[in-house]
Design an enzyme around this catalytic site. Structure first.
Site, short mmCIF file in Angstrom:
data_model
loop_
_atom_site.label_atom_id
_atom_site.label_comp_id
_atom_site.label_asym_id
_atom_site.label_seq_id
_atom_site.Cartn_x
_atom_site.Cartn_y
_atom_site.Cartn_z
N GLU A 1 -136.11 70.87 37.95
CA GLU A 1 -135.65 69.53 38.33
C GLU A 1 -136.46 68.95 39.49
OE1 GLU A 1 -133.86 67.93 36.28
OE2 GLU A 1 -133.44 69.74 35.12
N HIS B 1 -139.54 67.58 38.14
CA HIS B 1 -139.34 66.25 37.57
C HIS B 1 -139.46 65.18 38.65
CE1 HIS B 1 -138.50 66.37 33.35
NE2 HIS B 1 -137.53 67.26 33.46
#
Length: 193
Positions: free
Chosen positions: A162, A165
């Site tokens: 994450e 990202h």
């Protein structure tokens, strides 16, 4: 006001797919304390993950199961993500993090044998993704309070995925392009299952 509120059900069509420019941009840091809109968006992201892991709700709304989702995956240029992880003991861990940053990591690495998956990618991708076995993350919670979280194993992989990202990086960027199943020397012999 954002369309992503506590009453709004995120569906797969709301998730931005590979190829969208926002997924390759570095997400903007949030001002603290977070706004009510920021909080609602994070809680909506967390609810998507919970819904996606509930077989009945997932089937009804055609949700692909996920354990983590970053704000840019729903089109928001904000440095925040949600994670909902069930460990091997059946315990649930939920996270809504703002401005997360890895501040320490182990030298040893791990990987998921079947590669990683991503809600923004609709195609199969093969290859090993080396990740740090242990990490320490500094972030802020929904109240704007600073926290440090120590993670290992699968939870550490989810957080690294994450945070990547939020930095405009996909998991497949870590796969060895010449030999997708080659791993660095400092990877533990036993992969995650």
């Amino acid at each position: 006001m954002s369309k992503f509120t506590k009453d709004y059900l995120l569906v797969m069509n709301d998730i931005i797919r590979e190829g969208a420019p926002i997924l390759r941009e570095k997400a903007k840091k949030l001002s603290l304390p977070p706004t009510e809109e920021d909080k609602e968006e994070l809680l909506c992201m967390l609810q998507y993950l919970k819904n996606s892991q509930n077989p009945e709700i997932a089937k009804k709304h055609q949700l692909r199961p996920g354990v983590g989702i970053s704000a840019n995956q729903i089109g928001l240029n904000k440095r925040m993500f949600a994670a909902y992880i069930k460990n091997s003991n059946g315990e649930d861990f939920e996270y809504t993090l703002i401005n997360p940053k890895i501040i320490a990591h182990s030298t040893s690495m791990i990987f998921i044998p079947d590669s990683e998956g991503c809600l923004s990618i609709d195609r199969p991708i093969v290859g090993y993704v080396p990740r740090y076995k242990k990490i320490t993350v500094r972030a802020f919670n929904l109240n704007g309070e600073e926290m440090k979280i120590k993670l290992r194993g699968f939870e550490a992989v989810v957080f690294q995925h994450e945070i990547d990202h939020l930095n405009g990086i996909f998991f497949y960027d870590h796969i060895n392009q010449k030999n997708p199943f080659q791993l660095p020397e400092n990877v533990d012999i036993e992969p995650l299952s």
